[in-house]
Design an enzyme around this catalytic site. Structure first.
Site, short mmCIF file in Angstrom:
data_model
loop_
_atom_site.label_atom_id
_atom_site.label_comp_id
_atom_site.label_asym_id
_atom_site.label_seq_id
_atom_site.Cartn_x
_atom_site.Cartn_y
_atom_site.Cartn_z
N ASN A 1 0.80 -1.01 -0.03
CA ASN A 1 -0.09 0.13 -0.14
C ASN A 1 1.02 1.23 0.02
O ASN A 1 1.33 1.54 1.17
CB ASN A 1 -0.92 0.22 1.32
N TRP A 2 1.16 1.80 -1.26
CA TRP A 2 1.91 2.91 -1.27
C TRP A 2 1.41 4.38 -0.75
O TRP A 2 2.37 5.10 -0.61
CB TRP A 2 2.39 3.30 -2.62
N LYS A 3 0.07 4.09 -0.24
CA LYS A 3 -0.49 5.37 0.39
C LYS A 3 -0.45 6.61 -0.40
O LYS A 3 -0.09 6.51 -1.82
CB LYS A 3 -0.19 5.50 1.85
N HIS B 1 -9.44 0.99 4.73
CA HIS B 1 -8.05 1.37 5.49
C HIS B 1 -8.42 2.20 6.79
O HIS B 1 -9.23 3.35 6.75
CB HIS B 1 -7.42 1.87 4.60
N GLU C 1 -6.65 4.64 7.86
CA GLU C 1 -6.77 6.09 7.49
C GLU C 1 -7.88 6.57 7.09
O GLU C 1 -8.23 7.72 7.06
CB GLU C 1 -5.50 6.34 6.93
N GLU D 1 -5.31 -4.80 10.60
CA GLU D 1 -4.26 -3.87 10.94
C GLU D 1 -4.46 -3.13 12.18
O GLU D 1 -5.55 -2.42 12.04
CB GLU D 1 -4.25 -3.05 9.57
N GLY E 1 2.72 2.35 10.98
CA GLY E 1 3.49 3.48 10.74
C GLY E 1 4.08 3.85 11.91
O GLY E 1 4.74 4.91 12.19
N SER F 1 3.65 -2.11 10.43
CA SER F 1 4.88 -2.03 10.44
C SER F 1 5.63 -3.59 10.47
O SER F 1 6.54 -3.98 10.77
CB SER F 1 5.43 -1.69 12.05
N GLY G 1 2.92 -1.17 4.41
CA GLY G 1 2.91 0.60 4.04
C GLY G 1 4.42 0.84 3.76
O GLY G 1 5.07 0.46 2.66
N GLY G 2 4.90 1.38 4.81
CA GLY G 2 6.36 1.86 4.64
C GLY G 2 7.37 1.06 4.00
O GLY G 2 8.19 1.42 2.85
P1 13P Z 1 3.11 0.33 7.78
O1 13P Z 1 3.48 -0.93 7.37
O2 13P Z 1 3.67 1.67 7.23
O3 13P Z 1 2.84 0.50 9.11
O4 13P Z 1 1.38 0.68 7.06
C1 13P Z 1 0.77 -0.49 7.17
C2 13P Z 1 -0.56 -0.10 6.35
O5 13P Z 1 -1.52 0.93 6.83
C3 13P Z 1 -0.76 -0.96 5.33
O6 13P Z 1 -2.17 -0.79 4.60
#
Ligand code: 13P
Length: 250
Positions: free
Chosen positions: A9-11, A95, A97, A167, A173, A212, A233-234
């Protein structure tokens, strides 16, 4: 046997140039993870470019959201039909967010889930508790409530071709990953809840962990009985790290 899936997920990250480099790097190293289904979810504007770049490979493309409606006056939204048109096979739905920052309710998330399915897109349906909820001991109740909204609208069978991503919000994050035991406990609860309604759906359902996940912890997490991969994510923004996680699942 459930195939391991690792989705990036590149956000809201990247540029034309960095997206090109990232996808080239993933393509170059993907043979090292032959048993993992690899999915990338770029920001919507880069989806056509990424779809073109992965054409002819086994890498799949997903969106980060999808409109609950199919057409018309919904400024700023993108329909399932459009996402399908530019090569999306998956869509991230609900998600945390989106839920926390943009006010998406369980009911709206369920409608987005339904929109994905009626347009032939597989939902990657995100659920999970906040830190306060975990500390209050209501993790399972929160996950159950979020899942129930989808089941109420679409029925449990709708989960058969979908994917759930557990999640925990406190792990997203933050670098604070859930322990393999904590994650497995939640995943087992989720699968058990589905199994009580339909054992076949539960057996086939892939449940990804997100929060994470990185090359150092991926193997232990994916090694758990009910963890079928990761939503990253990251660490999905660096080809090397993302591929190392993909390899952990192969
Ligand atoms: P991180 O891997 O940066 O914690 O993010 C996870 C995420 O929200 C994937 O959708």
């Amino acid at each position: 046997m459930r195939q391991v899936m690792v989705a990036g997920n590149w956000k809201m990250n990247g540029s034309s140039e960095s997206v090109k480099e990232l996808i080239a790097g993933i393509k170059q190293g993907m043979d090292s993870a032959p048993d993992t289904e690899i999915v990338v979810c770029p920001p919507a504007v880069y989806i056509p470019r990424v779809s073109g770049a992965v054409d002819g490979t086994s890498i799949k493309v997903g969106s980060q959201n999808i409109c609950d409606e199919d057409k018309g006056a919904f400024t700023g939204e993108i329909s399932g039909d459009m996402l399908k048109d530019v090569g999306c096979e998956y869509a991230i739905i609900g998600h945390s967010e989106r839920r926390a920052l943009y006010g998406e309710s369980d009911e709206l998330v369920a409608r987005r889930f339904a929109a994905a399915r009626r347009n032939g897109i597989k939902p990657v349906f995100c659920i999970g508790e906040t830190l306060e909820e975990r500390e209050a001991g209501v993790t399972n109740d929160v996950c159950a409530r979020q899942i129930d909204a989808v089941i109420a609208l679409e029925g449990v069978e709708a989960l058969a071709d979908g994917v759930i991503a557990y999640e925990p919000v406190w792990a997203i994050g933050t670098g604070k990953v859930a322990t393999p035991e904590q994650a497995q406990e939640a995943h087992a609860f989720i699968r058990g809840k589905i199994a009580a309604l339909n054992a076949d759906v539960a057996e086939g359902l892939r449940i990804l962990y997100g929060g994470s996940m990185n090359p150092g912890n991926a193997k232990d997490l994916i090694g758990q009985a009910d963890i079928d991969g990761g939503l990253i994510g990251g660490a999905s923004l660096k080809a090397e790290d993302f591929l190392a996680i993909c390899q952990a699942g192969s």
